[in-house]
Design an enzyme around this catalytic site. Sequence first.
Site, PDB file in Angstrom:
ATOM      1  N   ASP A   1       0.808  -1.224   0.000  1.00 43.08           N
ATOM      2  CA  ASP A   1       0.000   0.000   0.000  1.00 43.08           C
ATOM      3  C   ASP A   1       0.843   1.277   0.000  1.00 43.08           C
ATOM      4  OD1 ASP A   1      -2.030  -1.928   0.431  1.00 43.08           O
ATOM      5  OD2 ASP A   1      -1.789  -1.729   2.591  1.00 43.08           O
TER       6      ASP A   1
ATOM      7  N   GLU B   1     -11.299   0.266  -3.088  1.00 45.08           N
ATOM      8  CA  GLU B   1     -10.632   0.804  -1.888  1.00 45.08           C
ATOM      9  C   GLU B   1      -9.363   1.542  -2.276  1.00 45.08           C
ATOM     10  OE1 GLU B   1      -9.988  -2.769   0.356  1.00 45.08           O
ATOM     11  OE2 GLU B   1      -8.399  -3.476  -0.976  1.00 45.08           O
TER      12      GLU B   1
END
Length: 586
Positions: free
Chosen positions: A41, A202
């Site tokens: 991420d 997301e």
Amino acid sequence: MVKLPFGSSVLLGLLVLISVSLAQSNNSTYNNPVLPGWHSDPSCTQVNGTFFCVTSTFIAFPGLPIYASKDLINWKLISHAWSRESQLPGISWRTTGQQEGMFAPTIRYRNGEFFVICEYLGMSEGIIGVLFRSKNPYSDKDWSDPLRFRPTKIDPDLFWDDDGKVYVATQGIILQELDLKTGKLSEPAISLWNGTGGVWPEGPHIYKKDGWYYLLIAEGGTALDHAITIARARKITGPYEPYAKNPILTNRRTNEYFQTVGHGDLFQDTNGNWWGMALATRSGPEYRNYPMGREAVLFPVTWNKGEWPILQPVKGQMSGWPLPPPNRDGVPGDGPFITDPDVYDFDKGTSIPPNLMFWRVPRNGTFSVTDRGLQIAPSRNNLTGTPFSTRTPELSGQQGLAFIGRRQTDSLFTFTVDLTFNPTAVGQEAGVTVFLTQVNHIDLGVVLLDKKGAQGSKELSLRFKAEGTGGPPASKTIALPKGWAAGPIRLQIKTANLTHYSLSASSADDPKSSVLVGAASGALLSGGNGSFVGSLVGAYATCNGAGSGVNCPAGGTAYFKRWRYEGDAQFVTATKSIPSLGKIRE
Ligand SMILES: *[C@@H]1O[C@H](CO)[C@@H](O)[C@H](O)[C@H]1NC(C)=O
Ligand SMILES: *[C@@H]1O[C@H](CO)[C@@H](O)[C@H](O)[C@H]1NC(C)=O
Ligand SMILES: *[C@@H]1O[C@H](CO)[C@@H](O)[C@H](O)[C@H]1NC(C)=O
Ligand SMILES: *[C@@H]1O[C@H](CO)[C@@H](O)[C@H](O)[C@H]1NC(C)=O
Ligand SMILES: *[C@@H]1O[C@H](CO)[C@@H](O)[C@H](O)[C@H]1NC(C)=O
Ligand SMILES: *[C@@H]1O[C@H](CO)[C@@H](O)[C@H](O)[C@H]1NC(C)=O
Ligand SMILES: *[C@@H]1O[C@H](CO)[C@@H](O)[C@H](O)[C@H]1NC(C)=O
Ligand SMILES: *[C@@H]1O[C@H](CO)[C@@H](O)[C@H](O)[C@H]1NC(C)=O
């Protein structure tokens, strides 16, 4: 149309050829991943010619590492946004889940200040939103205690609009305004976009460019279907129009070595060229052996005025925009570069190097640097978690495990450390491990055991144990060879090849005495219960459940010196490797 004589068009053609080759010759080549090892991420931004990135760390501590680079290739660890228990009192020790904690941060810079927004998962009270701030990202201390907020969804983005309003977009994708003084989120949240139909839309990031709000998201789940998609709107609240050619980045349904590509962020260099960072897994299409988990990869982006961005597909060897000139020395801060080897002797007066991590906030006094090296006071829980009352392992970590490790950052590596250990009670153990979660690890310990067939007498042994996804090999115990107990014992973890770790020991005084105690497959540390995290390599001490509460009986303290981690090779395709950058020169 102007008519040119034959000669001129040849000349023109030549000129075009020359300029094309010029443009090609100043496009740079580089290797992925640029942040090797567990770095999922990634979120990045560029400030005044320095690039800054942050990545997820889940329950590991210190968490939310900040990396800085002047050239996009050499990344130095400059601080952690979460490095003090007092920033979030008590929450680490209440986290049982192995893959909870700090998920998917965003880093942004505004008016002289850096902001890292994230959320902490795994608390009974729900998701805890956290916003850390710092005017000096080169220092742990300068990161603030977080402003807390209460998002209903994960993966917060942070975006300032031209009117000064501050927005947080989260999984969904939903949008709320955030009050930076109180942490209040506006209600109701506005649904911006549900993505193109993949699961889990997301990891949103909003960018404003040429009069458009661009919404970049991840979808398809974080495994083989992972992808980046994009939509845009004239107003931040929508309506968002999806790009016709989504996904704009993915390796799904390809044979690429780099799989799971997704969850990225875009940023510009000082020449105005765009780049992106995303996560990817070096698994190959078989997706079986990938202990390092999700790593951070760099890709060039072409983003012309008013148009949709074009993201270059991720591979191990890339070519794109001219990179800023190599500049390791220009990055301040003490931390090592991500590709540096570890050469740690733990001399008295030194501190614990910042690239070493714990599994949760450690209990006070567990780790210290003494005149005998790195001292580890044993934890009552072993690396799995010793059951106290039931047969299921205790996974709260009981105020932190006595485990310290660094990321495995190379496909092939060698790790050795010298252990001095004089246990007095049966069950006291210290050793080395490749660790993914409390239920996925491969260990080699020195342990005091009852001597078989000799009642009342004890024996120092070498014990190999493994547990994890799939079928772990049987554990193996051998008596410590005669004469070794007098001096330090050198413990080694080495990648035998791309799929296996081998764990061996020798007398530190006589490295030739090496004994291979066990080998285990990296598949034990791939996916399953640890699909979000990545392998750490390090040392531990435990009393294996003796004692009471969280306390071990006296004794069993371990001392570690001559800690060495060295990369041997990085694979850039399933079959092609390049030498690791971090070689030890002693
Ligand atoms: C490559 O270099 C030439 C000459 O310095 C410059 O004109 C051109 O813009 C460069 N190309 C890129 C893609 O930066
Ligand atoms: C940007 O970097 C330059 C050169 O290193 C420095 O002089 C200047 O103060 C920096 N500006 C900001 C806003 O950091
Ligand atoms: C996304 O899906 C939810 C649930 O079906 C729906 O309420 C919402 O309106 C959708 N959002 C958009 C922007 O289409
Ligand atoms: C240079 O790299 C950029 C970014 O990947 C790409 O758009 C461009 O086409 C490349 N230029 C050449 C001449 O290869
Ligand atoms: C741990 O030590 C720190 C610094 O010495 C102290 O501030 C803190 O209160 C201690 N924490 C506990 C739980 O004892
Ligand atoms: C460590 O804890 C596990 C799980 O509770 C237990 O099964 C195991 O026997 C312990 N290991 C040792 C070496 O005692
Ligand atoms: C990799 O190493 C392990 C352990 O030494 C061994 O069993 C296995 O056969 C090796 N695999 C290959 C492909 O050489
Ligand atoms: C690990 O995974 C297995 C299989 O999916 C599951 O049954 C087990 O509960 C998991 N263990 C933990 C501690 O999460």
